[in-house]
Scaffold this motif. Structure first.
Motif, PDB file in Angstrom:
ATOM      1  N   ASN A 127      -0.865  -0.411  14.015  1.00  0.00           N
ATOM      2  CA  ASN A 127      -1.920   0.105  14.872  1.00  0.00           C
ATOM      3  C   ASN A 127      -2.353   1.425  14.219  1.00  0.00           C
ATOM      4  O   ASN A 127      -1.664   2.422  14.351  1.00  0.00           O
ATOM      5  N   ARG A 128      -3.449   1.406  13.444  1.00  0.00           N
ATOM      6  CA  ARG A 128      -3.797   2.417  12.447  1.00  0.00           C
ATOM      7  C   ARG A 128      -2.799   2.282  11.305  1.00  0.00           C
ATOM      8  O   ARG A 128      -1.727   1.698  11.482  1.00  0.00           O
ATOM      9  N   SER A 129      -3.119   2.882  10.164  1.00  0.00           N
ATOM     10  CA  SER A 129      -2.328   2.583   8.967  1.00  0.00           C
ATOM     11  C   SER A 129      -2.674   3.574   7.862  1.00  0.00           C
ATOM     12  O   SER A 129      -3.362   4.564   8.099  1.00  0.00           O
ATOM     13  N   TYR A 130      -2.281   3.226   6.638  1.00  0.00           N
ATOM     14  CA  TYR A 130      -2.662   4.038   5.472  1.00  0.00           C
ATOM     15  C   TYR A 130      -4.180   4.079   5.282  1.00  0.00           C
ATOM     16  O   TYR A 130      -4.673   4.901   4.519  1.00  0.00           O
ATOM     17  N   TYR A 131      -4.908   3.206   5.967  1.00  0.00           N
ATOM     18  CA  TYR A 131      -6.370   3.264   5.848  1.00  0.00           C
ATOM     19  C   TYR A 131      -6.955   4.547   6.457  1.00  0.00           C
ATOM     20  O   TYR A 131      -8.078   4.924   6.139  1.00  0.00           O
ATOM     21  N   GLU A 132      -6.176   5.208   7.315  1.00  0.00           N
ATOM     22  CA  GLU A 132      -6.649   6.508   7.822  1.00  0.00           C
ATOM     23  C   GLU A 132      -6.881   7.484   6.663  1.00  0.00           C
ATOM     24  O   GLU A 132      -7.659   8.431   6.776  1.00  0.00           O
ATOM     25  N   GLU A 133      -6.211   7.214   5.548  1.00  0.00           N
ATOM     26  CA  GLU A 133      -6.306   8.099   4.382  1.00  0.00           C
ATOM     27  C   GLU A 133      -7.672   8.055   3.710  1.00  0.00           C
ATOM     28  O   GLU A 133      -7.979   8.896   2.869  1.00  0.00           O
ATOM     29  N   VAL A 134      -8.470   7.018   4.035  1.00  0.00           N
ATOM     30  CA  VAL A 134      -9.850   6.989   3.526  1.00  0.00           C
ATOM     31  C   VAL A 134     -10.844   7.001   4.688  1.00  0.00           C
ATOM     32  O   VAL A 134     -12.023   6.711   4.504  1.00  0.00           O
ATOM     33  N   ASN A 161     -10.042   6.226  -6.197  1.00  0.00           N
ATOM     34  CA  ASN A 161      -8.642   6.077  -6.626  1.00  0.00           C
ATOM     35  C   ASN A 161      -7.786   5.519  -5.494  1.00  0.00           C
ATOM     36  O   ASN A 161      -6.935   4.653  -5.709  1.00  0.00           O
ATOM     37  N   ARG A 162      -8.023   6.012  -4.300  1.00  0.00           N
ATOM     38  CA  ARG A 162      -7.226   5.531  -3.161  1.00  0.00           C
ATOM     39  C   ARG A 162      -7.514   4.057  -2.883  1.00  0.00           C
ATOM     40  O   ARG A 162      -6.592   3.291  -2.584  1.00  0.00           O
ATOM     41  N   PHE A 163      -8.781   3.654  -2.989  1.00  0.00           N
ATOM     42  CA  PHE A 163      -9.103   2.230  -2.796  1.00  0.00           C
ATOM     43  C   PHE A 163      -8.308   1.391  -3.800  1.00  0.00           C
ATOM     44  O   PHE A 163      -7.719   0.371  -3.464  1.00  0.00           O
ATOM     45  N   GLN A 164      -8.307   1.843  -5.048  1.00  0.00           N
ATOM     46  CA  GLN A 164      -7.596   1.080  -6.092  1.00  0.00           C
ATOM     47  C   GLN A 164      -6.098   1.018  -5.809  1.00  0.00           C
ATOM     48  O   GLN A 164      -5.478  -0.042  -5.932  1.00  0.00           O
ATOM     49  N   ASP A 165      -5.529   2.153  -5.447  1.00  0.00           N
ATOM     50  CA  ASP A 165      -4.085   2.186  -5.179  1.00  0.00           C
ATOM     51  C   ASP A 165      -3.719   1.286  -3.994  1.00  0.00           C
ATOM     52  O   ASP A 165      -2.712   0.575  -4.020  1.00  0.00           O
ATOM     53  N   ILE A 166      -4.549   1.329  -2.974  1.00  0.00           N
ATOM     54  CA  ILE A 166      -4.290   0.494  -1.793  1.00  0.00           C
ATOM     55  C   ILE A 166      -4.378  -0.992  -2.169  1.00  0.00           C
ATOM     56  O   ILE A 166      -3.537  -1.799  -1.788  1.00  0.00           O
ATOM     57  N   CYS A 167      -5.404  -1.336  -2.968  1.00  0.00           N
ATOM     58  CA  CYS A 167      -5.536  -2.752  -3.379  1.00  0.00           C
ATOM     59  C   CYS A 167      -4.336  -3.183  -4.214  1.00  0.00           C
ATOM     60  O   CYS A 167      -3.837  -4.300  -4.058  1.00  0.00           O
ATOM     61  N   SER A 168      -3.861  -2.300  -5.094  1.00  0.00           N
ATOM     62  CA  SER A 168      -2.698  -2.654  -5.926  1.00  0.00           C
ATOM     63  C   SER A 168      -1.466  -2.843  -5.048  1.00  0.00           C
ATOM     64  O   SER A 168      -0.692  -3.775  -5.242  1.00  0.00           O
ATOM     65  N   ALA A 232     -15.778  -2.564   2.038  1.00  0.00           N
ATOM     66  CA  ALA A 232     -16.365  -3.183   0.836  1.00  0.00           C
ATOM     67  C   ALA A 232     -15.411  -3.076  -0.354  1.00  0.00           C
ATOM     68  O   ALA A 232     -15.335  -3.986  -1.178  1.00  0.00           O
ATOM     69  N   ASN A 233     -14.670  -1.995  -0.433  1.00  0.00           N
ATOM     70  CA  ASN A 233     -13.817  -1.776  -1.610  1.00  0.00           C
ATOM     71  C   ASN A 233     -12.407  -2.331  -1.484  1.00  0.00           C
ATOM     72  O   ASN A 233     -11.688  -2.389  -2.476  1.00  0.00           O
ATOM     73  N   THR A 234     -12.008  -2.686  -0.277  1.00  0.00           N
ATOM     74  CA  THR A 234     -10.609  -3.128  -0.131  1.00  0.00           C
ATOM     75  C   THR A 234     -10.480  -4.498   0.521  1.00  0.00           C
ATOM     76  O   THR A 234      -9.384  -4.899   0.897  1.00  0.00           O
ATOM     77  N   SER A 235     -11.610  -5.219   0.672  1.00  0.00           N
ATOM     78  CA  SER A 235     -11.506  -6.580   1.179  1.00  0.00           C
ATOM     79  C   SER A 235     -11.302  -7.482  -0.027  1.00  0.00           C
ATOM     80  O   SER A 235     -12.189  -7.606  -0.870  1.00  0.00           O
ATOM     81  N   THR A 236     -10.141  -8.063  -0.135  1.00  0.00           N
ATOM     82  CA  THR A 236      -9.811  -8.876  -1.308  1.00  0.00           C
ATOM     83  C   THR A 236      -9.440 -10.278  -0.830  1.00  0.00           C
ATOM     84  O   THR A 236      -9.148 -10.468   0.350  1.00  0.00           O
ATOM     85  N   PRO A 237      -9.425 -11.262  -1.732  1.00  0.00           N
ATOM     86  CA  PRO A 237      -9.088 -12.620  -1.278  1.00  0.00           C
ATOM     87  C   PRO A 237      -7.704 -12.681  -0.636  1.00  0.00           C
ATOM     88  O   PRO A 237      -7.494 -13.427   0.319  1.00  0.00           O
ATOM     89  N   HIS A 238      -6.752 -11.880  -1.126  1.00  0.00           N
ATOM     90  CA  HIS A 238      -5.402 -11.968  -0.566  1.00  0.00           C
ATOM     91  C   HIS A 238      -5.190 -11.031   0.628  1.00  0.00           C
ATOM     92  O   HIS A 238      -4.220 -11.197   1.362  1.00  0.00           O
ATOM     93  N   ALA A 239      -6.059 -10.053   0.802  1.00  0.00           N
ATOM     94  CA  ALA A 239      -5.919  -9.138   1.943  1.00  0.00           C
ATOM     95  C   ALA A 239      -7.312  -8.808   2.492  1.00  0.00           C
ATOM     96  O   ALA A 239      -7.792  -7.686   2.374  1.00  0.00           O
TER      97      ALA A 239
END
Ligand code: ATP
Ligand code: MG
Length: 294
Positions: A127-134, A161-168, A232-239
């Protein structure tokens, strides 16, 4: 295509697509006008989720992480409560992430989230998450300044950079068998006002209101820009992200439940197979029980 798939798919954000929240109607109900029909479908999906979760737990291979992000009063708590109403509490865990503590600020921002990840066989809810960081951190530069990140690392690329790190990070989890689904509950500014007024007027809802919520509301457009870029930057096929219409709570709950059922359905979950050795043990145990006098 199953009904759960059909219902949830339009809200799933495709990887690499530009996103405009203006194109997503918070009052959309997928042409479902009868709340009764929605309630029937919700009951059906909660029952199906319970069945699937039982297999997920017994199989103990996959884990599921559900992330909820939204503006205040969008209905995160209610959606979590209703959607998970039928599942076994032992195989489900919910964490709410608030402003980080001093100890948490002494670590990287994923640290506190990692400690709360679900185990295999379980459903974990953030309920909220590391996404608060962006999101909140992007809207309020003073929060970023408080994060103690060394100055040379705070550049104009920090959000990218944060988008990339979160996706990784999410790809890593996915490759370990943890499936991730992310929900942005898309409430309109007008409906938020109505719900805030409700919280102010009804004594039993007063506790839900905080003056800080009004300050965040003033930054509505900044938040919407941050959400757009984040999704847009963190919607990926696996997440993938789902932009769920949130002006009608009954529909929000149904759409979230449908997305979860569809996800679990696609894992082809099954109870563990009993091998011949185990079968012999079970038969022997049955004989002992049947042979006992009481
Ligand atoms: P409720 O619906 O009950 O209001 P809530 O999730 O809004 O629940 P609050 O205690 O009101 O809970 O708010 C939590 C606050 O913590 C939010 O304003 C959120 O932006 C903030 N927060 C969460 N994570 C972070 C973070 N990593 N950095 C800074 N602030 C954060
Ligand atoms: Mg709040």
């Amino acid at each position: 295509m199953s009904w759960a798939s059909k219902l949830s798919k339009p809200y799933r954000v495709e990887h690499g697509k530009k996103l405009r929240l203006k194109d997503h109607d918070p009052a959309d109900t997928a042409k479902l006008h009868s709340q009764e029909r929605a309630q029937e479908l919700l009951a059906k999906s909660v029952a199906r989720m319970a069945e699937l979760q039982d297999k997920l737990y017994a199989q103990n291979r996959w884990g599921l992480l559900l992330i909820f992000q939204a503006m205040d009063a969008a209905g995160k708590d209610g959606a979590i409560k209703h959607v998970m109403s039928g599942v076994n509490p032992q195989a489900c865990q919910v964490y709410s992430f608030k402003t980080p503590s001093a100890e948490e600020l002494d670590h990287d921002y994923l640290w506190r989230n990692m400690k709360c990840l679900p185990e295999r066989g379980r459903i974990g809810i953030f309920n909220r998450s590391y996404y608060e960081e962006v999101l909140v951190v992007r809207v309020h530069p003073e929060i970023l300044a408080n994060e103690k990140i060394p100055a040379p690392l705070v550049t104009k690329n920090i959000w990218e950079n944060r988008f990339q790190d979160i996706c990784s990070f999410e790809r890593y989890l996915c490759r370990n068998g943890f499936v991730i689904r992310k929900f942005f509950l898309n409430v309109s500014k007008k409906e938020q006002k109505r719900r805030f007024l409700d919280r102010l007027q009804q004594p039993e809802k007063n506790w839900k209101f905080s003056v800080a919520d009004l300050h965040e509301r003033e930054r509505w457009d900044d938040y919407m820009n941050a959400y757009e870029e984040m999704i847009a930057n963190t919607s990926t096929p696996h997440a993938p992200w789902f932009v769920i219409p949130a002006d009608n709570k009954w529909f929000t709950r149904l759409a979230v439940a449908a997305a979860i059922v569809d996800t679990l359905d696609n894992l082809n979950l099954a109870y563990p197979k009993v091998d011949p050795q185990k079968r012999r043990e079970l038969q022997a145990a049955r004989k002992v029980l049947l042979g006992s006098s009481k």
